[in-house]
Design an enzyme around this catalytic site. Structure first.
Site, PDB file in Angstrom:
ATOM      1  N   ARG A  52       0.870  -1.187   0.000  1.00  0.00           N
ATOM      2  CA  ARG A  52       0.000   0.000   0.000  1.00  0.00           C
ATOM      3  C   ARG A  52       0.902   1.230   0.000  1.00  0.00           C
ATOM      4  O   ARG A  52       2.116   1.116   0.128  1.00  0.00           O
ATOM      5  CB  ARG A  52      -1.025  -0.006   1.142  1.00  0.00           C
ATOM      6  CG  ARG A  52      -0.673  -0.671   2.434  1.00  0.00           C
ATOM      7  CD  ARG A  52       0.436  -0.062   3.208  1.00  0.00           C
ATOM      8  NE  ARG A  52       0.257   1.369   3.347  1.00  0.00           N
ATOM      9  CZ  ARG A  52       1.204   2.227   3.590  1.00  0.00           C
ATOM     10  NH1 ARG A  52       2.460   1.823   3.716  1.00  0.00           N
ATOM     11  NH2 ARG A  52       0.963   3.516   3.711  1.00  0.00           N
ATOM     12  N   ASP A 243      -2.082  10.801  -2.145  1.00  0.00           N
ATOM     13  CA  ASP A 243      -2.478   9.775  -3.112  1.00  0.00           C
ATOM     14  C   ASP A 243      -2.838  10.375  -4.467  1.00  0.00           C
ATOM     15  O   ASP A 243      -2.734   9.718  -5.499  1.00  0.00           O
ATOM     16  CB  ASP A 243      -3.654   8.958  -2.578  1.00  0.00           C
ATOM     17  CG  ASP A 243      -3.146   7.927  -1.593  1.00  0.00           C
ATOM     18  OD1 ASP A 243      -2.862   8.321  -0.440  1.00  0.00           O
ATOM     19  OD2 ASP A 243      -2.991   6.759  -1.977  1.00  0.00           O
TER      20      ASP A 243
END
Ligand code: MRU
Length: 353
Positions: A52, A243
């Site tokens: 991740r 992100d």
């Protein structure tokens, strides 16, 4: 593993023709590696959070294209260039918010037309370039971000970070955590507060682990402690990753980042976002269009497989939020620093003017 000071961990590696991932769900209790040999397992590993962090997801997906191409080429060499689009789609759908995923897939896609024989070497070379460039970008951002912290002569300060943005979340070294590593090495930071980061505890499990491994003092706080911590003047900067950053500087990052930005502004604490330009989505004029991943309610209602919430309670589990550009003091990329971001300043940084 690398032997570099303050950079000893690698979450993604290519080894013996397969993709080797450090299973981040099991850290810090277990250091277990997963070997992936096909594209479906690679996409599933991204969805399931074996790996991740936006840049690490991009690097993983790039290696996933190598696995996909080799399998397609071996089975049906005449049509593999066309058929591989199905696999690239599977990878692209594995998580929605981190734009580094599609950015890396686009880079891999661009190599394919010129390949005339076995795709293994040219695609692996591009995936390795993406990986190495990410580490180099992180090292450079580390220096740029550290330069923003404290002027010479000031005492070292404490900083607060959220989620995990370190070697585990990237090709290596880290974005926000890279800045913290560089600032610690330069004597500008002497203490790191890390949010535990519910519900996956990336702060408690991963950031704390990385910092302990690198002998950087880390103090964990629950997320609700941020305002109280800042009110006491305990931290000078909040430093986070991203992100996806829209063209105006609005920034999607781990849920809870927005709270910290609001509280930081109220208390006069500076707020820094650190991300490579592969995290910038210049197709979105602002953060409204950023897709926010909604994950399973089980992640909130349960812990370690046991129900912790009251039976019958519902839950809502957005994995990210969007911090408005107006609350951000600095965006640090490998191409430069944008202070008080505006669309014009970001466009100039992206075009190198
Ligand atoms: O859900 P995660 O753990 O993938 O979320 C990660 C983050 O929000 C990070 O802050 C972001 O990806 C930047 S990592 C350098």
């Amino acid at each position: 593993m690398t032997n570099n000071h303050h950079d000893s961990i690698r979450a993604v590696e290519w080894a013996n023709g397969a993709l080797k991932l450090l299973d981040q769900r099991l850290l810090p209790q277990q250091r277990t590696y997963v070997m992936l040999e096909n594209v479906r397992d690679t996409a599933q590993a991204i969805t399931d959070m074996v790996v991740r962090g936006a840049p690490a997801i991009g690097v993983t997906a790039a290696y996933g294209v190598v696995l996909a191409a080799c399998a397609r080429h071996a089975r049906a060499s005449a049509t593999w260039k066309h058929d591989i689009e199905t696999d690239i789609d599977v990878l692209a759908r594995s998580r929605p918010t981190a734009v580094n995923l599609c950015w890396a897939l686009d880079r891999m896609r661009r190599v394919i037309p010129a390949i005339s024989s076995d795709p293994y070497e040219p695609l692996l070379a591009e995936a390795r370039r993406i990986h190495e460039e990410d580490i180099a970008a992180n090292r450079h951002m580390g220096q740029l971000g550290a330069a923003l912290i404290a002027d010479s002569g000031q005492t070292p300060c404490a900083v607060l970070t959220h989620c995990n943005t370190g070697s585990l979340a990237t090709g290596g070294y880290g974005t926000a955590l890279g800045v913290i590593r560089a600032a610690y090495a330069a004597g500008k930071v002497n203490q790191v507060f890390a949010d535990e980061t519910r519900p996956w505890l990336q702060g408690a499990r991963l950031t704390a682990w990385e910092l302990v491994e690198d002998n950087i003092p880390v103090t964990l706080v629950v997320e609700g402690a941020g305002a109280h911590l800042m009110k006491q003047g305990a931290v000078r900067w909040v430093i986070v990753g991203a992100d996806r950053i829209a063209a105006n500087g609005d920034t999607a990052n781990k849920i809870g980042t927005y709270n910290l930005a609001v509280v930081a502004r109220y208390h006069g604490v500076k707020f820094m976002v650190v991300a490579p330009t592969s995290t910038l989505d210049m197709t979105l004029s602002n953060g409204e269009g950023i897709p926010i991943e909604i994950r399973s309610t089980n992640e909130i209602l349960n812990h370690n497989g046991s129900q912790v919430a009251a039976q019958g309670a519902a839950a809502w589990n957005p994995a990210f939020d969007v911090t408005p550009a107006a609350l951000i003091d600095a965006i640090v990329t490998e191409r430069g620093v944008v202070l008080a971001p505006t669309p014009e300043k970001i466009a100039a940084m992206m075009s190198g003017t």
